[in-house]
Design an enzyme around this catalytic site. Structure first.
Site, PDB file in Angstrom:
ATOM      1  N   CYS A   1      -6.219   9.317   3.351  1.00 18.36           N
ATOM      2  CA  CYS A   1      -4.782   9.726   3.961  1.00 18.36           C
ATOM      3  C   CYS A   1      -3.857   9.756   2.854  1.00 18.36           C
ATOM      4  O   CYS A   1      -3.138   9.093   2.453  1.00 18.36           O
ATOM      5  CB  CYS A   1      -4.325   8.672   4.872  1.00 18.36           C
ATOM      6  SG  CYS A   1      -5.560   8.400   6.318  1.00 18.36           S
TER       7      CYS A   1
ATOM      8  N   CYS B   1       1.903   0.344   3.373  1.00 22.79           N
ATOM      9  CA  CYS B   1       3.434   0.129   2.815  1.00 22.79           C
ATOM     10  C   CYS B   1       4.335  -0.611   3.968  1.00 22.79           C
ATOM     11  O   CYS B   1       5.512  -0.440   4.062  1.00 22.79           O
ATOM     12  CB  CYS B   1       4.072   1.358   2.534  1.00 22.79           C
ATOM     13  SG  CYS B   1       4.205   2.533   3.802  1.00 22.79           S
TER      14      CYS B   1
END
Length: 444
Positions: free
Chosen positions: A256, A378
């Site tokens: 990704c 994240c």
């Protein structure tokens, strides 16, 4: 002609009322204003500060406005709501701007946008705030502009003191972080380029060949960026590729990959004798990756559209390194994507954790026996991070591997010895909230 305040208010409406992402909407608006009206750097910086600051302090601003307005902020017309928020931000947090200018410019904007009947309302609210620009007495949720449930969750996970440090850190401004593409430029050539462009550089924490840059108007106009010598990337994101530590000539899959920072880093580390396959779901995302690849000339990097949830049988047991930096709630990036804090829900976190496992159930199969999988996000939620770390360990033939051999000693801890690192804003200086883990596939 569009002013910095009008541009900022327009972007705020797009973000808060139309669902746009602030960094994308702002960049597009600034580019258009520069191209159409010749908007200069000072106005660009002011508009950016208004958008960023207003979004960061939204709940506190609403508390101040609601204390003076008979009409709750949520029931106001979108343009008037964002105009009041933006103007209140200036009155409370930008004391160098004369209050009279803030009030007058807000009234002018209300009139320009045909809200003649509301100019008195706007003026009255802002004049009252200008006479008493003190911050309202509110709880931590409004003070730090975080949803109440999220504050409570963080306090349970990290304690009150660490949570406050983290929430305060989301307000802090960091210079742009860049990494040198070591395979195509040496440090002396890079430094000379920066000197010609009038830039100053300061080393970032934890990662070699990376710096904070200052002194540029637009990074894409600098020689080093145009020639692909540097890659814009957050320090925490760099650590994912550092943890992967591919050998020269390695075969790498980034599942990704958009916008491509980690793919570029991995391609730089493995060198032209290796190969990097960078994939993402849509044409828009793969286009961003290709732009980065072409700028640097990394011909050994291939870009494809693909759904990471679907097994690609042609790649089973083929990769030395698989990078699984997966879609997540993004809570660690609030420092530069502040609207995330108002959109996330507990349900969305659970759904994202399930999506990650769906992808991970395929990702491990691409790793060669003896190869490495790096799982990263994240964000700073246990469902998306530690719980998925243990899920991989319990449901695949991959075993966690200590990060201590790859990370600087300053980051070593009990958890890095186990195989994962949770970075927290304010606790780990210069970093977003980020999770990195490393696994190795057992030899047959």
């Amino acid at each position: 002609m569009v002013t910095a305040r009008e541009l900022a208010c327009t972007v705020l409406v797009q973000v808060m009322d139309e669902g746009a992402m602030s960094h994308i909407a702002l960049r597009e608006a600034l580019d258009q204003a520069t191209e159409t009206f010749g908007m200069e750097g000072r106005d660009r910086r002011f508009a950016t500060a208004l958008v960023q600051g207003t979004l960061e302090r939204l709940l506190l601003l609403d508390a101040k406005i609601n204390g003076l307005s008979k009409t709750p902020v949520k029931k106001m017309k979108p343009w008037i709501r964002e105009l009041l928020r933006m103007s209140t931000y200036q009155l409370l947090f930008l004391p160098e701007i004369p209050a009279s200018a803030v009030c007058n410019e807000a009234v002018k904007l209300a009139q320009k946008r045909k809200f003649h009947g509301l100019k008195g309302f706007v003026n009255g609210i802002l004049r009252n705030i200008s006479r008493d620009p003190s911050l309202p007495d509110v709880d931590d949720s409004a003070r730090y502009s975080q949803q109440e449930w999220l504050v409570h969750r963080w306090e349970e996970s990290f304690g009150r003191e660490q949570t406050e440090i983290m929430m305060q850190a989301f307000f802090e401004r960091r210079p742009l972080a860049v990494r040198r593409n070591t395979s195509i430029v040496n440090a002396d050539t890079l430094y000379a380029s920066w000197e010609r462009d009038g830039l100053t550089a300061e080393p970032v924490p934890y990662v070699p060949d990376a710096w904070y840059l200052k002194g540029f108007e637009s990074i894409d106009r600098t020689e080093a960026f145009r020639k692909g010598w540097i890659q814009v990337q957050d320090v925490s994101s760099m650590l994912a590729a550092v943890a992967a530590a591919p050998e020269k000539g390695a075969s790498i899959l980034d599942l990704c990959a958009a916008p491509g920072g980690k793919s570029m880093h991995l391609a730089d580390l493995t060198g032209s004798g290796g190969s990097v396959l960078a994939r993402d779901l849509t044409e828009n995302k793969t286009r961003m990756i290709r732009e980065n690849r072409e700028r640097a000339g990394f011909t050994w990097m291939k870009v494809e559209e693909a759904d990471a949830r679907v097994l690609d049988e042609d790649l089973i047991d083929c990769m030395d390194v698989v990078m699984a930096d997966l879609p997540c709630s993004g809570l660690g990036t609030m420092g530069h994507k502040p609207e995330i804090r108002y959109r996330i829900t507990p349900e969305a976190i659970r759904e994202l954790a399930a999506l990650q496992r769906e992808i991970l159930a395929q990702a491990w199969r691409y790793v060669k026996p003896g190869g490495v999988l790096v799982y990263s996000t994240c964000t700073i939620t246990p469902e998306e991070n530690q719980e998925n770390f243990y899920w991989i360990a319990e449901n695949t033939p991959l075993i966690p591997e200590s990060l201590d051999a790859f990370l600087p000693e300053a980051l070593h801890s009990e958890t890095t010895a186990k195989g994962y690192l949770q970075l927290l804003p304010g606790i780990h200086k210069g970093c977003d909230g980020f999770f990195v883990s490393r696994f190795r596939k057992m030899e047959r």
